[in-house]
Design an enzyme around this catalytic site. Structure first.
Site, PDB file in Angstrom:
ATOM      1  CB  CYS A 154      -0.933  -0.039   1.205  1.00 38.22           C
ATOM      2  SG  CYS A 154      -2.537   0.642   0.831  1.00 38.22           S
ATOM      3  CG  HIS A 192      -4.857  -3.922   3.280  1.00 40.19           C
ATOM      4  ND1 HIS A 192      -5.569  -3.084   2.467  1.00 40.19           N
ATOM      5  CD2 HIS A 192      -5.760  -4.559   4.046  1.00 40.19           C
ATOM      6  CE1 HIS A 192      -6.849  -3.203   2.753  1.00 40.19           C
ATOM      7  NE2 HIS A 192      -7.006  -4.095   3.706  1.00 40.19           N
TER       8      HIS A 192
END
Ligand SMILES: [Zn+2]
Lengths: 471, 252
Positions: free
Chosen positions: B96, B198
């Protein structure tokens, strides 16, 4: 009600339709905490405006990430103690449709309001609209944690939502804020309504246990805060060494706490009107914050201290937050889990009662529907490792729900032996199996996410273990 | 003697969105189960780290405020050393925000350019609206089935890959991916992997976790020292399967 023309027609149509649907739901014994409201909003999108002035004592909004339901329930008990009839949206139905459903239930078919005061637990994202329509006398904010970020976006955005509600607080109204949460306290500086701050000022409660991941950096200059005392997650007495931005002095402050047993705590709280001491029947620092929010909220409404104390002492743990049910000789404890901080707290509670020699089983029920948060990554922020050393003493470990495998996997990586974890497809089968392994006199902890909680309660209701299902 | 692996977790207290620590937990446990001695070093702003003696680096994501807090330290202080070690084969997983910061630059909503570390030939532009949801990828990183990678994405940045990136982490079967259009997700450069997936990415994708561990071992012991044992990953694959099914079910 000052409604004109088509708006007026829509208001009445929606009300009657809503009353009819609520009745139908009750007859069919369907879960429908928000269904009538959803339909009513289709007919009359601004329906709430029409009832805002209904309760003679006005409306109060409670918002924030954790503790909304508990805080609002405490306030409801205090208000009842004060002799008020309360409109209160229960069981976490805190979107607009839930508010509408709650108000409709308190109106008769002629539109007469049976309640004296509106007490609404409101989802952060719904605060702007709810405040604009209800013009509340007080807005109580509990705390801001990361919670279901996939739904709301960043924390800043959640805070901004609540901030947009501030201008709608009625003149002479108050905004009631947690001084110990930098995000919440920051709402005070740009509020047209006068802030009333609450917080903890008791050294004995300070901890250094968890890092303040949700609000580590000064909201004004970005420098890391130093905490003189940290009470719970990022809640504490913070100060920015660089620009001096720090915690506002709380007017309603916990001065001392004494734990009486596993459940009860004796609290001494200073308020602008004097000190009160009382016994709170539920454990944990997070419930102290809830009680402080409720006290400050009720003081903002002009309720006197004696009534507040009596109301809090009679407060019984409410829907979902550590609800206890007896089935035969076994104790079922239902504890809603919806974010890491709350989940950790439930685990600590399990460990604390384990020390008292309690025989325990644990049932995890994790769903990933919209109301649960579709992203379940937060399970990896939960400190399940705390429970690992006790796995052999637990009578059974069960995982059910739409993401039962993910929960089981989380346990495996926390160091649980995979063969100790029973992954069960059906809620009712999981509940049945878990109840079987817990011996008489023992306790089964059920840790569900929001929609899993509803499903489990429905099963318990059908089996007759929960007497009342709140529609 | 036990083989060892040294893992560096960059900014764990600051970049820790969405259960990112799940990835480190997965690496830690799997290394133990593979019989390795594992050292995990948390490193934060202002702390020195010897990347030359590090086999595997993990960096997660944060909100804008948190990314700003580590930006200088990562890009200006640690960046050049990280880059040099990556060129020598150090394995990296960047998720991310970490992925974005290891690219060439990030262009904000206002057109401002923030230089990145430049490890990936990739750049990110702020986008309107977040790309949120389940993701299923198909990867070319390994031959054995399943070659799918499952996860969850939540980002507003759109990342574009340049010529220097030979392959993405995978082709998007379900979800948005780097930019919502190219059907590519993540980036692979040498032993460095960047991705928007994630949280519990590695626990549910044990092959990806082992791929990174193997890269890390190879850096320390060479190809002949990078072997791993076979673990019982039944539960991992059940979760993998369940995630893939939920991704499909939610689309309908
Ligand atoms: Zn400051």
């Amino acid at each position: 009600m000052l409604l004109k023309g088509a708006v007026r027609v829509r208001f009445w149509l929606a009300l009657w339709l809503g009353k009819f649907l609520a009745l139908a739901c009750r007859i069919l014994r369907k879960r429908g905490s928000t269904f009538p409201g959803r339909i009513m909003l289709r007919v009359a999108p601004n329906w709430l405006q029409g009832v805002a002035s209904g309760p003679a004592c006005g409306n109060v909004i409670v918002s924030g990430t954790n503790g909304k339901t508990t805080t609002a329930s405490m306030m409801a008990d205090i208000m009842r103690q004060a002799g008020l009839r309360v409109v209160h949206n229960q069981s976490g139905a805190n979107l607009l449709s839930g508010l509408v459903t709650a108000f409709a239930a308190q109106l008769n078919l002629l539109g007469r309001m049976r309640a004296d005061i509106g007490l609404l637990e409101v989802d952060e994202a719904t605060v702007p609209k709810a405040a604009a329509e209800l013009q509340p006398r007080a807005l109580v904010v509990t705390n801001f944690f990361r919670d279901q970020l996939d739904r709301f976006g960043e924390l800043e955005h959640v805070v901004a939502c609540v901030r947009r509600g501030l201008p709608h607080i009625s003149s002479l109204g108050r905004v009631v804020l947690n001084a110990d949460d930098p995000w919440v306290a920051s709402l005070g500086s740009d509020s047209p309504a006068q802030p009333l701050y609450y917080g903890i000022e008791a050294d004995t409660l300070a901890t250094m246990e968890r890092h303040a991941a949700d609000a580590k950096h000064c909201l004004q200059c970005g420098h890391p805060y130093t905490y003189r005392r940290l009470y719970y997650a990022h809640l504490g007495d913070y100060l920015c060494p660089s620009c001096g931005h720090g915690r506002p002095k709380p007017q309603v402050a916990l001065k001392a706490m004494q734990r009486l047993d596993g459940q009860r705590q004796q609290l001494v709280i200073a308020t602008p009107g004097g000190e009160i001491a009382f016994t709170l029947g539920i454990p944990g620092v997070y419930n102290i914050y809830n009680a402080l929010a409720a006290i400050a909220g009720c003081l903002a409404l002009g309720i006197d201290l004696t009534t507040i104390r009596d109301g809090l002492e009679s407060f019984a743990s409410c829907f979902g937050r550590m609800e206890e049910i007896m089935i035969e000789e076994k104790r079922l404890v239902l504890a809603l889990v919806k974010n890491p901080v709350g989940f950790d707290e439930v685990i600590r509670t399990i460990l604390a009662s384990r020390q008292d020699g309690e025989e325990q089983g644990v049932l995890f029920a994790v769903n990933d529907l919209y109301a649960d948060g579709e992203d379940i990554s937060w399970l990896w922020d939960v400190d399940l490792e705390m429970l690992t050393p006790h796995q052999e003493l637990l009578k059974g470990i069960f995982s059910t729900g739409l993401r039962r495998e993910d929960m089981a996997l989380r346990l495996k990586y926390a160091g649980f032996q995979p063969e100790r974890i029973a992954v069960v497809d059906e809620f009712s089968a999981a509940l049945g199996q878990a109840l079987q392994v817990v011996p008489s006199g023992g306790t089964l902890y059920i840790l569900p996410t929001y929609t899993a909680m509803l499903q489990i309660r429905e099963i318990l209701f059908r089996q007759g273990h929960v007497s009342q299902w709140q529609v | 003697m036990k083989r060892q692996i040294k893992i560096c977790h960059l900014y764990p207290e600051i970049l820790n969105l969405y259960g990112d620590r799940g990835n480190v937990i997965a690496l830690y446990r799997r290394c133990l189960w593979h019989g390795l001695a594992v050292h995990i070093q948390p490193v934060t702003v202002g702390e020195a780290v010897d990347f030359l003696d590090t086999d595997l680096v993990f960096i997660g994501g944060g909100q804008d405020r948190e990314q700003a807090a580590i930006y200088r330290d990562l890009v200006e202080v640690k960046g050049p050393y990280l880059l040099a070690a990556a060129e020598q084969g150090m394995a990296i997983l960047a998720v991310c925000g970490g992925f974005q910061l290891l690219g060439k630059y990030y262009r904000t909503q206002h057109g401002e350019i923030m230089k990145g570390v430049g490890l990936f030939d990739a750049w990110t532009e702020a986008g309107r609206g977040r790309l949120i949801g389940d993701v299923v990828l198909e990867t070319d990183l390994w031959e054995e089935e399943p070659r799918t990678i499952v996860g969850f994405e939540n980002h507003s940045g759109r990342t574009f890959l340049g010529e220097g990136v030979k392959q993405p982490l995978g082709r998007v079967l379900q979800g948005f991916g780097n930019d919502g259009a190219s059907k590519m997700e993540g980036a692979v450069s040498g032993n460095a992997i960047g991705t928007y997936l994630h949280g519990s990415l590695l626990p549910k994708n044990p092959r990806l976790a082992d791929y990174l561990i193997r890269c890390g071992l190879e850096r320390r012991y060479g190809p002949e020292g990078s072997y791993l044992t076979t673990l019982n990953d039944e539960l991992e694959y059940r979760a993998h399967q369940a995630a893939a099914q939920r991704a499909v079910a939610r689309r309908c």
